[in-house]
Design an enzyme around this catalytic site. Structure first.
Site, PDB file in Angstrom:
ATOM      1  CG  ASP A 201      -1.884  -1.087   1.367  1.00 20.62           C
ATOM      2  OD1 ASP A 201      -3.081  -0.846   1.193  1.00 20.62           O
ATOM      3  OD2 ASP A 201      -1.466  -2.241   1.624  1.00 20.62           O
TER       4      ASP A 201
ATOM      5  CB  THR B  33      -5.304  -3.689   2.378  1.00 18.73           C
ATOM      6  OG1 THR B  33      -5.088  -2.584   1.515  1.00 18.73           O
ATOM      7  CG2 THR B  33      -4.020  -3.984   3.130  1.00 18.73           C
TER       8      THR B  33
HETATM    9  N1  LIG Z   1     -15.501   1.877   9.177  1.00 13.67           N
HETATM   10  C1  LIG Z   1     -15.938   1.003   8.276  1.00 13.67           C
HETATM   11  N2  LIG Z   1     -17.152   0.428   8.397  1.00 13.67           N
HETATM   12  C2  LIG Z   1     -17.592  -0.467   7.482  1.00 13.67           C
HETATM   13  N3  LIG Z   1     -16.875  -0.850   6.425  1.00 13.67           N
HETATM   14  C3  LIG Z   1     -15.675  -0.313   6.266  1.00 13.67           C
HETATM   15  C4  LIG Z   1     -15.133   0.633   7.168  1.00 13.67           C
HETATM   16  N4  LIG Z   1     -13.919   1.004   6.743  1.00 13.67           N
HETATM   17  C5  LIG Z   1     -13.703   0.315   5.609  1.00 13.67           C
HETATM   18  N5  LIG Z   1     -14.755  -0.458   5.325  1.00 13.67           N
HETATM   19  C6  LIG Z   1     -14.897  -1.370   4.221  1.00 13.67           C
HETATM   20  O1  LIG Z   1     -13.750  -2.193   4.265  1.00 13.67           O
HETATM   21  C7  LIG Z   1     -13.363  -2.612   2.972  1.00 13.67           C
HETATM   22  C8  LIG Z   1     -11.949  -2.249   2.742  1.00 13.67           C
HETATM   23  O2  LIG Z   1     -11.811  -0.881   2.875  1.00 13.67           O
HETATM   24  P1  LIG Z   1     -10.964  -0.036   1.909  1.00 13.67           P
HETATM   25  O3  LIG Z   1     -11.345  -0.285   0.496  1.00 13.67           O
HETATM   26  O4  LIG Z   1     -11.044   1.381   2.382  1.00 13.67           O
HETATM   27  O5  LIG Z   1      -9.536  -0.531   2.227  1.00 13.67           O
HETATM   28  S1  LIG Z   1      -8.400  -0.926   1.288  1.00 13.67           S
HETATM   29  O6  LIG Z   1      -8.415  -0.115   0.071  1.00 13.67           O
HETATM   30  O7  LIG Z   1      -8.505  -2.335   1.039  1.00 13.67           O
HETATM   31  O8  LIG Z   1      -7.210  -0.601   2.042  1.00 13.67           O
HETATM   32  C9  LIG Z   1     -14.341  -1.933   2.035  1.00 13.67           C
HETATM   33  O9  LIG Z   1     -15.409  -2.761   1.791  1.00 13.67           O
HETATM   34  P2  LIG Z   1     -15.393  -4.241   1.242  1.00 13.67           P
HETATM   35  O10 LIG Z   1     -14.199  -4.371   0.344  1.00 13.67           O
HETATM   36  O11 LIG Z   1     -16.673  -4.297   0.534  1.00 13.67           O
HETATM   37  O12 LIG Z   1     -15.342  -5.132   2.442  1.00 13.67           O
HETATM   38  C10 LIG Z   1     -14.834  -0.753   2.857  1.00 13.67           C
HETATM   39  O13 LIG Z   1     -16.103  -0.329   2.456  1.00 13.67           O
HETATM   40 MG   LIG Z   2      -6.715   0.554   3.332  1.00 19.43          MG
HETATM   41 MG   LIG Z   3      -6.428   0.755  -0.295  1.00 26.33          MG
END
Ligand SMILES: Nc1ncnc2c1ncn2[C@@H]1O[C@H](COP(=O)(O)OS(=O)(=O)O)[C@@H](OP(=O)(O)O)[C@H]1O
Ligand SMILES: [Mg+2]
Ligand SMILES: [Mg+2]
Ligand SMILES: [Mg+2]
Length: 317
Positions: free
Chosen positions: A56, A129
């Site tokens: 990342d 991630t």
């Molecule tokens: N606080 C909170 N509450 C609920 N859901 C959350 C939260 N933070 C991150 N997410 C969900 O977590 C998944 C991964 O987040 P990101 O896409 O931001 O992370 S990353 O790019 O993988 O680092 C991504 O969803 P999914 O990939 O569908 O699981 C985000 O929507």
């Molecule tokens: Mg992330």
């Molecule tokens: Mg990310």
């Protein structure tokens, strides 16, 4: 194409052509770091576990360092925070530009006169991630989204662990630009007489689940990452993507939204509104995500979302 000819192409086309090469490099690094077996994970979460890996961090440096070097006035916002450009190692800077893209495609009239100050680039250096760490590597993508004023207009999704069945080559790059089109994937409509919904693999809660129930899908496909979920819509593996929760951020949706909409689909929040990707907006997408593939009735799915879901997300704002 000569460097001079490439330099005379409209800005949006050049940024896309640069981003295609930069995303490929990020993909290589994501695979290389995985192959070392040491992802060097740190938890950047405040309340809940939120992993950040070496990949990342390094990919954000590659993307922001390379774009900033070529486009000095471009505002770039990345998931991993502000970058000190002077600390980015030279070997991470990509100078290459995809000249084939510039030769093959013409800039839509409406985007010909854009300047760097009109644009915001939203970068998710590694989307998925949690899945990268857990070994669901197909779900991992690199996302570079480009907004013109408040609207997402262009995007790149690079999928580093996609293996081409005929050449065995690892990695593929998907792009889309509104009014021009999309490329890089197997364009397919989802099956008729059936509704397949894709949603989070790891971030469910009561409202997320109640909303999925209310949609009455025939199948629910739980996968990670916003980029990978939108890929399911682009390749006809699902009809809709429903996530009735805050959690996604602007860097998650900017690129997938542009590609999906350039393909004929729609991505909005759970209330049916497009997100604003302007330079000063907050990062969280507080009112969730509803995305539909080309040809799927977005309005009728919006109507299936319970009022209680909508009210609860508005209240959380
Ligand atoms: N606080 C909170 N509450 C609920 N859901 C959350 C939260 N933070 C991150 N997410 C969900 O977590 C998944 C991964 O987040 P990101 O896409 O931001 O992370 S990353 O790019 O993988 O680092 C991504 O969803 P999914 O990939 O569908 O699981 C985000 O929507
Ligand atoms: Mg992330
Ligand atoms: Mg990310
Ligand atoms: Mg993400």
């Amino acid at each position: 194409m000569s460097i001079r000819m490439a330099a005379s192409a409209p800005l949006i086309m050049r940024i896309m052509a640069s981003s295609l090469s930069i995303a490929e490099k990020a993909g290589e690094v994501i695979r290389d770091i995985m192959s070392t077996g040491d992802l060097n994970v740190v938890d950047k979460g405040q309340k809940n576990f939120d992993p950040q890996t070496e990949a990342d961090r390094k990919c954000q440096q590659i993307i922001i360092g390379s774009l900033s070097k070529q486009y000095k006035d471009l505002k770039i916002i990345g998931e991993e925070g502000a970058e000190d450009l002077s600390k980015i190692p030279q070997e991470l800077i990509v100078d290459k530009i995809d000249s084939q893209f510039l030769e093959q495609y013409k800039c839509p009239e409406s985007f010909k006169d854009i300047s760097e100050n009109d644009l915001v680039v939203w970068v998710d250096p590694l989307d998925g991630t949690g899945e990268y760490v857990a070994g669901f590597v197909e779900n991992v993508t690199v996302l570079i989204g480009i907004a013109f004023r408040d609207t997402s207009i262009a995007g790149i999704i690079h999928q580093p662990f996609f293996k081409c069945a005929t050449t065995n080559k690892m990695g593929r790059t998907i792009w889309g630009l509104k009014e021009l089109g999309t490329s890089g994937y197997n364009k397919k409509s989802p099956p008729e007489n059936k509704l397949i919904l894709t949603t989070t693999r790891s971030h469910s809660n009561e409202i997320v689940n109640a909303t999925i129930e209310a949609i009455k899908a025939d199948e629910v496909l739980k996968v990670g990452g916003c980029g990978f979920k939108v890929l399911q819509l682009l390749e006809g593996k699902a009809h809709c993507y429903v996530f009735a929760s805050p959690g996604c951020k602007k860097w998650d949706t900017c690129s997938p939204e542009a590609i999906l909409e350039a393909d004929g689909g729609i991505l909005t929040d759970i209330l049916g509104k497009h997100y604003n990707y302007g330079p000063n907006v907050e990062y969280p997408n507080r009112t969730g995500v509803l995305a539909t593939a080309k040809g799927i009735d977005h309005e009728s799915l919006l109507e299936r979302i319970p009022i209680a879901t909508k009210e609860s997300l508005i209240k959380k704002k």
